[in-house]
Design an enzyme around this catalytic site. Structure first.
Site, PDB file in Angstrom:
ATOM      1  N   ARG A   1      10.092   1.174  25.053  1.00  0.00           N
ATOM      2  CA  ARG A   1       9.684   2.384  24.326  1.00  0.00           C
ATOM      3  C   ARG A   1      10.678   3.523  24.511  1.00  0.00           C
ATOM      4  NH1 ARG A   1       5.009   5.196  27.241  1.00  0.00           N
ATOM      5  NH2 ARG A   1       6.830   5.789  28.480  1.00  0.00           N
TER       6      ARG A   1
ATOM      7  N   ARG B   1      21.227   6.674  31.628  1.00  0.00           N
ATOM      8  CA  ARG B   1      20.661   5.719  32.589  1.00  0.00           C
ATOM      9  C   ARG B   1      19.739   4.790  31.808  1.00  0.00           C
ATOM     10  NH1 ARG B   1      22.378   4.776  37.529  1.00  0.00           N
ATOM     11  NH2 ARG B   1      20.320   4.717  38.478  1.00  0.00           N
TER      12      ARG B   1
ATOM     13  N   PHE C   1      -9.340   0.219  36.872  1.00  0.00           N
ATOM     14  CA  PHE C   1      -8.096   0.881  37.273  1.00  0.00           C
ATOM     15  C   PHE C   1      -6.874   0.047  36.872  1.00  0.00           C
ATOM     16  CE2 PHE C   1      -4.757   1.122  40.561  1.00  0.00           C
ATOM     17  CZ  PHE C   1      -4.361   2.445  40.400  1.00  0.00           C
TER      18      PHE C   1
ATOM     19  N   TYR D   1      15.544  -4.878  38.608  1.00  0.00           N
ATOM     20  CA  TYR D   1      15.233  -3.438  38.577  1.00  0.00           C
ATOM     21  C   TYR D   1      13.723  -3.230  38.394  1.00  0.00           C
ATOM     22  CZ  TYR D   1      14.779   1.338  36.954  1.00  0.00           C
ATOM     23  OH  TYR D   1      14.371   2.640  36.805  1.00  0.00           O
TER      24      TYR D   1
END
Length: 752
Positions: free
Chosen positions: A516, A526, A591, A469
């Protein structure tokens, strides 16, 4: 008890409240016990929302007129008297013959014979519809909804009664109502009425009439308008088009049914629609007090610096961008970026002009896809959601007019409604960037489809499924970014081949978020924590076990589970550092580095923290600002990872009974070993600076000891020597700093 001995006509409402035994459920609809009907419906301080149990709602239609049979519950009913509702609503019971208990496997093909048997029993009891007039196999099971409601309209704001159910929706049709015999039980039903959809809409407008909260939820969500269960009744009954046997839709009640004896507040409420999706305010956020935050002087200074003295500069106004992209559509994309992700917006805008818009559009496209995947209420069936996901990745980047309404909330809703503006900018990107974005979007959408059809109420089944996932929703993002970096010309073409490291970096960030967001995801139905891990620490088959933090044994088990998951994520950190070592462009480095330092800081905050199980844990905003300002070089990145890994290791050494302690320490040491040389070099530098300063003062004392009380001139020279020494050591012991260059100063040799 068999149906032969259960006789509703021989029992009063009070008798049934005491003698009927309902099926007590976990949040994912597994039977975990039993309770009397009375006990399960009590709303008080001990159980503010009662006890979750199984129920069913029957909707009986006349095929010839497309009318629905309503009943008005009797005024003598204890819960929700006098309300109009669907044909029949009640509970399957333990101990009945034929059985009214459905196990999970009954859901796979929608048979659920238990609730259908219960429906036959109660239609006979409440409405006098003889079982001989019905065929139990012709009930159509459509879906389940989890709702609760305090009966405050009847019993006042402190009502001792309410409903908290996972409700199975059953449809049944008869050719003509004239062939149906109805004899309502006076203790159950005051009136019955056949209505069309239009007739029901008129009834709902009548403020003198009361309606059950569950009936209103079902009708408003699935039964009104075009292509609804009711308007498409023939297809509803003949096909699986509207069936969803996997997911459970969850609803809070209308505001008038909040409260009750336990003063219950929203359980599932998504809150302020203006907030971005994924932060609905359902779960409280654990924050340190403002006073405590103010005591972090260095963080306060960092926040002020970032806000006023040295804010991140946006490159969107450069002539290249303004001349290349449609201004109005670009302004929308920039605005919506800031709305759906405040944290990412700032670091995206500081990217070089050659890459900024590509990453901006990449983010918005994936955010739109994620909004479709996240919405648990917008689609009547899983098939409908899957169709929209497929439609998005096949059409949204091809059809300039593609848009979607009614999905998501707040700014995510607007993003999908005005998606043609994003498409305009997408179409103006260079061809290589468009190919990358389209490819990742397609693969991510296909991965999401794989998990949508699974019941994720109790998390992923295994660590392998958990990793899979995370790969689809974050690892692929890492791959896409690496490929965009390469096609921009700002990084080596070899970056497009760093699939493994890109995937691991994305997984690291995703796993931190999943850890978290435990409670918020569990409430949403979910969840992603792998059952192969959490089941080792849970004494029940319910992921919600860990929420009971007032129980010391549960608390200890919860923290042990949490620490193993934190360790699992931390083991990805060395690969994140390896990925960062391959970057050349300073802006791209920042970034990528800023989300990673936020993640390692969050892991430190999460480790052994019981607050994870009662809310959302976040690092201080001042610390976030400090991390942003101090993540400019490889050395600074290493220093941050070193410090937080040391902090986690210190906590792990104190938790001697933790089952994952040694594994945690090993994971911390792996990061420390990779980053310690940077710390040692920095320590040596400051030692030499101190030696230089002390040496200067010593020379002064030796040459002119009597003038040591007037050291200003020599102190100025000492400071100059100190600065010189710092600059010297900074250039000699930090050679890697020279590797990162601003995009404006880079040459092809720098990249190669």
């Amino acid at each position: 008890m068999s149906t032969k001995t259960w006789d509703g006509n021989a029992m009063s409402q009070g008798d049934m409240m005491l003698k009927d035994t309902v099926l007590v459920l976990s949040e994912d609809d597994k039977i975990i016990g039993s309770a009397s009907k009375r006990e399960s419906h009590v709303f008080d301080g001990k159980q503010p929302q009662g006890i979750l149990h199984r129920a069913f709602s029957v909707f009986l239609f006349d095929e010839s007129t497309n009318e629905l049979l309503l009943q008005q519950r009797a005024s003598t009913k204890i819960t929700f008297p006098n309300v109009w509702t669907n044909t029949c609503c009640s509970h399957p019971l333990h101990g009945m013959e034929p059985s009214e208990v459905d196990l999970p496997e009954a859901l796979k093909n929608g048979e659920v014979m238990g609730v259908k048997n219960a429906a036959i029993r109660k239609l006979d009891h409440e409405l006098g519809i003889s079982p001989s007039q019905l065929d139990v196999t012709k009930f159509k099971f459509l879906t389940r909804l989890h709702y609760w409601a305090a009966d405050t309209v009847t019993h006042g704001p402190k009502s001792p009664w309410g409903e908290h159910e996972i409700d199975y929706v059953l449809f049944y049709t008869i050719p003509n109502k004239s062939a149906l015999t109805i004899k309502p039980h006076p203790d159950e039903v005051d009136a019955v009425k056949w209505v069309t959809e239009e007739g029901l809409q008129e009834m709902l407008k009548d403020t003198t009439l009361l309606f059950s909260p569950w009936f209103r939820l079902i009708f408003q969500r699935w039964m009104t308008g075009k292509n609804s269960w009711w308007s498409d009744l023939k297809e509803t009954m003949a096909t699986e088009k509207y069936c969803d046997y996997v997911n459970i839709s969850r609803f809070d009640p209308p505001k008038e049914h909040l409260g009750g004896g336990g003063n219950a507040g929203p359980k599932f409420l998504k809150g302020d629609a203006a907030k971005k999706q994924g932060a609905y305010g359902k779960i409280k956020a654990h924050k340190e007090s403002k006073l405590r935050q103010l005591f972090q002087v260095d963080e306060v200074w960092s926040a002020l610096t970032l806000l006023y003295l040295k804010p991140l500069v946006s490159n969107l106004e450069t002539p290249y961008i303004q001349n290349t992209f449609s201004r109005e559509e670009l302004m929308f994309c920039d605005e919506i970026l800031g709305k759906v992700s405040r944290s990412f917006a700032a670091v995206i805008r500081q990217l070089p002009q050659e890459l900024l818009v590509d990453i901006l559009i990449f983010y918005l496209v994936l955010r739109a896809l994620d909004t479709i995947e996240d919405d648990t209420t917008a689609f009547p069936t899983m098939e409908a959601k899957i169709a929209k996901l497929k439609d998005f990745y096949e059409q949204a980047l091809v059809d300039p007019n593609w848009k979607l309404d009614g999905v998501g909330e707040g700014d995510e809703l607007r993003l999908l409604q005005e998606f043609p503006k994003c498409h305009t900018i997408f179409s103006q990107l260079n061809r290589d960037s468009r190919i990358v974005i389209a490819d990742i979007t397609k693969r991510m959408g296909e991965g999401m489809k794989e998990f949508i059809v699974k019941d994720m109420g109790q998390g992923t089944a295994t660590v392998e499924e958990y990793d899979r996932y995370c790969h689809f929703v974050a690892g692929l993002v890492g791959e896409g970014l690496s490929r965009l970096f390469a096609v921009s010309g700002l990084e080596s073409s070899s970056m497009s081949k760093e699939i493994h490291l890109s995937d691991r970096m994305g997984k690291f960030l995703q796993k931190v978020n999943i850890i978290r967001d435990y409670l918020e995801d569990y409430v949403d139905g979910r969840a992603w924590w792998p059952k192969s891990i959490w089941s080792k620490y849970s004494e029940t088959d319910d992921l919600g076990y860990f929420c009971k933090m007032d129980d010391q044994k549960v608390r200890a088990n919860s923290l042990a589970c949490l620490n193993e998951l934190v360790t699992d994520a931390l083991e990805l950190a060395p690969d994140c550092l390896a990925y960062m070592s391959k970057l050349h462009c300073a802006e791209i480095f920042r970034f990528c580095a800023i989300p990673q330092v936020m993640a390692i800081a969050t892991l430190d905050k999460l480790y052994n923290n019981p607050d994870v199980f009662t809310g959302v844990v976040k690092i201080r905003k001042g610390l976030s600002c400090q991390l942003i300002l101090q993540t400019n070089t490889v050395e600074e990145l290493h220093g941050i990872f070193y410090n937080f890994s040391q902090s986690i290791a210190t906590k792990a050494r104190r938790t001697k009974s933790d089952p994952s302690r040694e594994r945690t320490l090993k994971a911390c040491q792996a990061v420390i070993d990779l980053t310690e040389s940077t710390r040692l070099r920095r320590t040596k530098m400051w030692k030499k600076v101190c030696v230089a300063l002390v040496g200067t003062l010593a020379v002064k004392a030796f040459v002119s000891p009597k003038k040591l009380d007037v050291p200003l001139g020599y102190l100025a020279r000492g400071m100059a020597l100190t600065v010189t020494t710092m600059l010297f050591w900074n250039s000699t012991i930090y050679p890697k700093n020279n590797k990162l260059k601003s995009a404006q100063k880079m040459s092809k040799n720098d990249i190669d």
